[in-house]
Design an enzyme around this catalytic site. Structure first.
Site, PDB file in Angstrom:
ATOM      1  N   HIS A  65       7.071  -7.447  -2.225  1.00 48.41           N
ATOM      2  CA  HIS A  65       6.822  -6.779  -0.940  1.00 48.41           C
ATOM      3  C   HIS A  65       7.749  -7.350   0.140  1.00 48.41           C
ATOM      4  CE1 HIS A  65       3.396  -4.522  -2.230  1.00 48.41           C
ATOM      5  NE2 HIS A  65       2.512  -5.490  -2.218  1.00 48.41           N
TER       6      HIS A  65
ATOM      7  N   SER B  96      -4.707   2.526   4.509  1.00 47.48           N
ATOM      8  CA  SER B  96      -4.893   1.903   3.203  1.00 47.48           C
ATOM      9  C   SER B  96      -4.909   0.376   3.331  1.00 47.48           C
ATOM     10  CB  SER B  96      -3.764   2.354   2.266  1.00 47.48           C
ATOM     11  OG  SER B  96      -3.931   1.809   0.980  1.00 47.48           O
TER      12      SER B  96
ATOM     13  N   LYS C 216       0.794  -1.238   0.000  1.00 49.22           N
ATOM     14  CA  LYS C 216       0.000   0.000   0.000  1.00 49.22           C
ATOM     15  C   LYS C 216       0.824   1.285   0.000  1.00 49.22           C
ATOM     16  CE  LYS C 216      -3.294  -1.301  -0.642  1.00 49.22           C
ATOM     17  NZ  LYS C 216      -3.539  -2.141  -1.875  1.00 49.22           N
TER      18      LYS C 216
END
Ligand code: PPS
Length: 294
Positions: free
Chosen positions: A107, A137, A47
């Site tokens: 990630h 988020s 995010k």
């Protein structure tokens, strides 16, 4: 496999970092990922602007040709390396099938990154976003993206976020880990807030890092095409091409608000105060500084 065997399952620790159960199961395959020297890695904590910078990079790679960038959904143009979900997606296989030069999304925190990416000295672009906006988020994303466990209430989720008990672990460790690595590897470290403030300045930084020149007219075209408003309407960029089983945009759209400072609409004063205290402890001693609104 039944959907209930796939979605909303608890995260599983891999070397101390909580990941989707299916990533944990496939870990040997992910660790053995074979990078190519001309791969460009796009690394982020979830995010933080991954999709935005991915779209920018695909446009740069295609010299601003919008039609070429609409050839497929962003999650196929820039495969998510470690995302393996049986019956749905295998990032490693997707990447093996791609011609070079590849754009690779991850990630993973530095300590879990497959070693071939370091060994090949691949260029990497890291995008960081302030913790409070990421937490907000992520909370909405947990609700709409079913690979995550149920988020619980905002209060509960925020506690998990602070403790690093969310997908891909601690935000603090992630941003600090990559910040340190930039000293030894070819890493361009960008901030979401800088991209909001002056997208052109940041795009020019990316071009310089890639040692690529583009005419002003194409730079402007890329900026327009990758603005929040335009990307939100673009099915190949806004994740609506992903199956509804995986993501339910009726719960919360992937392209949600795209602003800096939305945390002010979510945090109570008490939550803000305890968050700040914990934040300052976690970030003590680092030269890494964030802006929290633009
Ligand atoms: S993911 O799932 O981790 O890959 O998500 P990621 O793409 O990193 O982050 C999603 C958030 O980025 C916002 N976004 C943008 N902001 C500004 N401009 C553009 N073009 C843009 N594209 C995506 C998106 O809206 C998510 O943030 P929130 O705060 O939820 O709106």
């Amino acid at each position: 496999m039944d959907n209930k065997d796939i979605f909303r399952r608890e995260l599983v620790d891999v070397h101390g970092v909580p990941l989707f159960w299916s990533i944990a199961e496939a870990w040997p395959q992910i660790e053995a990922f074979e990078a190519r020297p001309d791969d460009l890695l796009i690394s982020t904590y979830p995010k933080s602007g991954t999709t935005w910078v991915s779209e920018i990079l695909d446009m740069i790679y295609n010299n601003g040709d919008i039609e070429k960038c609409k050839r497929d959904a962003i999650f196929n143009r820039v495969p998510f390396m470690e995302l393996i979900v049986p019956g749905y997606v295998n990032g490693i296989q997707q990447l093996e099938a791609l011609k070079s030069p590849r754009l690779v999304k991850t990630h993973l925190p530095v300590e879990l990154l497959p070693s071939s990416l370091w060994k090949n000295d691949c260029k990497m672009i890291y995008v960081a976003r302030n913790a409070k906006d990421v937490a907000v988020s992520y909370y909405y994303f947990y609700q709409m993206a079913k690979m995550h466990p149920e988020p619980g209430t905002w209060e509960e989720f925020l506690e998990k976020f602070k403790a690093g008990k969310v997908g891909f672990g601690s935000w603090y460790d992630h941003v600090k880990g990559w910040w340190e690595k930039r000293k030894d590897y070819r890493i361009l470290y960008l901030f979401y807030e800088d991209m909001k403030e002056d997208p052109k300045r940041e795009l020019l930084k990316v071009l310089k890092f890639l040692e690529k020149d583009l005419p002003e007219e194409i730079v402007n075209k890329i900026l327009y095409h990758t603005s929040f408003k335009v990307m939100k309407q673009n099915p190949t960029a806004n994740y609506t091409m992903m199956s509804e089983k995986e993501m339910d945009h009726n719960v919360s759209p992937f392209m949600r608000k795209g602003i800096s400072g939305d945390w002010k609409n979510q945090f109570t004063v008490a939550q803000y105060e305890t968050f700040e205290k914990h934040y300052n402890q976690q970030m003590e001693g680092t030269t890494l500084k964030f802006r929290e609104e633009i």
